[in-house]
Design a protein around this motif. Structure first.
Motif, short mmCIF file in Angstrom:
data_model
loop_
_atom_site.label_atom_id
_atom_site.label_comp_id
_atom_site.label_asym_id
_atom_site.label_seq_id
_atom_site.Cartn_x
_atom_site.Cartn_y
_atom_site.Cartn_z
N ILE A 51 29.59 48.20 77.17
CA ILE A 51 30.32 47.85 75.95
C ILE A 51 31.79 47.62 76.27
CG2 ILE A 51 31.16 48.77 73.75
CD1 ILE A 51 28.41 50.13 73.44
N SER A 96 39.96 45.61 69.65
CA SER A 96 38.67 45.85 70.29
C SER A 96 38.06 47.17 69.84
CB SER A 96 38.83 45.84 71.82
OG SER A 96 39.24 44.58 72.28
N VAL A 99 36.30 46.55 66.68
CA VAL A 99 35.03 45.84 66.90
C VAL A 99 33.97 46.79 67.41
CG1 VAL A 99 33.89 44.04 68.25
CG2 VAL A 99 36.16 43.63 67.29
N VAL A 100 34.34 47.65 68.35
CA VAL A 100 33.39 48.61 68.90
C VAL A 100 32.94 49.60 67.83
CG1 VAL A 100 33.11 50.53 70.54
CG2 VAL A 100 34.24 48.42 71.26
N TYR A 103 30.33 47.92 65.82
CA TYR A 103 29.09 47.81 66.60
C TYR A 103 28.35 49.14 66.65
CZ TYR A 103 25.96 46.83 70.53
OH TYR A 103 24.86 46.68 71.32
N GLN A 105 28.41 51.49 64.44
CA GLN A 105 27.80 51.75 63.14
C GLN A 105 26.46 51.01 63.00
OE1 GLN A 105 28.81 53.82 60.63
NE2 GLN A 105 30.37 54.54 62.07
N LEU A 106 26.38 49.83 63.55
CA LEU A 106 25.15 49.04 63.46
C LEU A 106 24.08 49.53 64.42
CD1 LEU A 106 26.73 45.45 63.23
CD2 LEU A 106 25.76 46.81 61.35
N ALA A 107 24.50 50.04 65.57
CA ALA A 107 23.54 50.39 66.63
C ALA A 107 22.95 51.77 66.48
CB ALA A 107 24.22 50.25 67.99
N LEU A 234 23.19 45.32 76.92
CA LEU A 234 23.30 45.48 75.47
C LEU A 234 22.03 45.02 74.77
CD1 LEU A 234 26.99 44.29 74.94
CD2 LEU A 234 26.13 46.60 75.38
N TRP A 238 18.73 47.50 72.68
CA TRP A 238 18.16 47.35 71.34
C TRP A 238 16.63 47.36 71.38
CZ3 TRP A 238 20.71 46.96 66.60
CH2 TRP A 238 22.10 46.89 66.67
#
Length: 263
Positions: A51, A96, A99-100, A103, A105-107, A234, A238
């Motif tokens: 990441i 950044s 942005v991380v 990300y 929160q979504l992952a 990455l 998922w």
């Protein structure tokens, strides 16, 4: 002409020695990490590293190559160019982080991965400043100091990394050592830069936009290389669990380490 040839030979030689030493140390640490941490923790460490490796491209923004060229052409501008670069990277680093955070929160990563991402974010910031000072030294053709800083940083990372593993501090200890190693290299480079120029770094706001625009081609090149080598981690994260990411990460690290020979 003779002086230029001697400088090229000297700089190439010290860089080769540096690469040999850092290659060997990287290989040792890669093997020890895999054996001491196990596949699952290696997978979480690999994921967090990937990441920040990807985000590091945006933070760097291709400015290293441009910095080398501009300082080589006008060494007297080193303080202003270096200061402007560090300010720009600090701003890009904060963006950044946002942005991380999105990300993450979504992952829905595990708590271990979240801590690793936080620790490696600090290492990334220190490393970006380290890279900026490295570019400045390269522009000044002081490769011996670049090599020294690289070797010291890698020795600290490998020796202390193995030590914290043996003492039972695990993957968090290894991540903390990564911060210390980057700081050690940065300290050495700043010390040698101080011998040439005062550490009162300047900032040229009028030139910031020009630097970012001129860096865009180098950013595009770096994006292609880094995304090719890191985006697979990455994507895999998922689709499978961190144990399988760990298997893949260890194999990739070994492959990347042995790429030293053809490169």
């Amino acid at each position: 002409m003779h002086t230029n040839a001697a400088t090229v030979v000297k700089n190439a030689s010290v860089l080769l020695i540096s690469q040999l030493v850092t290659w060997a140390l990287t290989l040792v640490l890669t093997v020890v990490l895999a054996r001491e941490l196990g596949a699952e923790l290696v997978g979480e460490f690999t994921l967090a590293s990937s990441i920040w490796t990807v985000m590091g491209v945006f933070i760097n923004f291709g400015m290293d190559t441009l910095l080398v060229k501009q300082i080589a052409r006008a060494p007297e501008r080193t303080p202003a160019l270096l200061g402007t670069t560090i300010v720009a990277r600090s701003v890009l680093y904060l963006l950044s982080c946002a942005v991380v955070a999105l990300y993450v929160q979504l992952a829905h990563f595990s708590s271990t991965t979240l801590v690793l991402i936080a620790l490696l974010s600090v290492a990334q910031l220190v490393n970006q400043i380290y890279l900026a000072t490295q570019a400045a030294l390269q522009g000044l053709e002081l490769m011996e100091y670049v090599s020294l800083a690289s070797i010291v940083s890698r020795v600290v990372n490998t020796a202390l990394g193995i030590l914290v593993l043996l003492l039972g501090f695990g993957v968090f200890g290894v991540s903390a050592i990564a911060i210390l190693a980057a700081a050690a290299g940065l300290g050495i480079q700043l010390a040698y830069l101080r011998q040439r120029y005062p550490l009162r770094l300047g900032f040229d706001g009028a030139q910031l936009g020009a630097i970012l625009r001129a860096s865009l081609p180098y950013l595009a090149s770096s994006l292609g290389l880094v995304l090719y080598g890191q985006v697979d981690v990455l994507i895999i994260s998922w689709l499978v669990d961190t144990t399988q990411v760990g298997w893949y990460g260890s194999a990739s690290r070994l492959f990347g380490t042995f790429m030293f020979f053809p490169v």
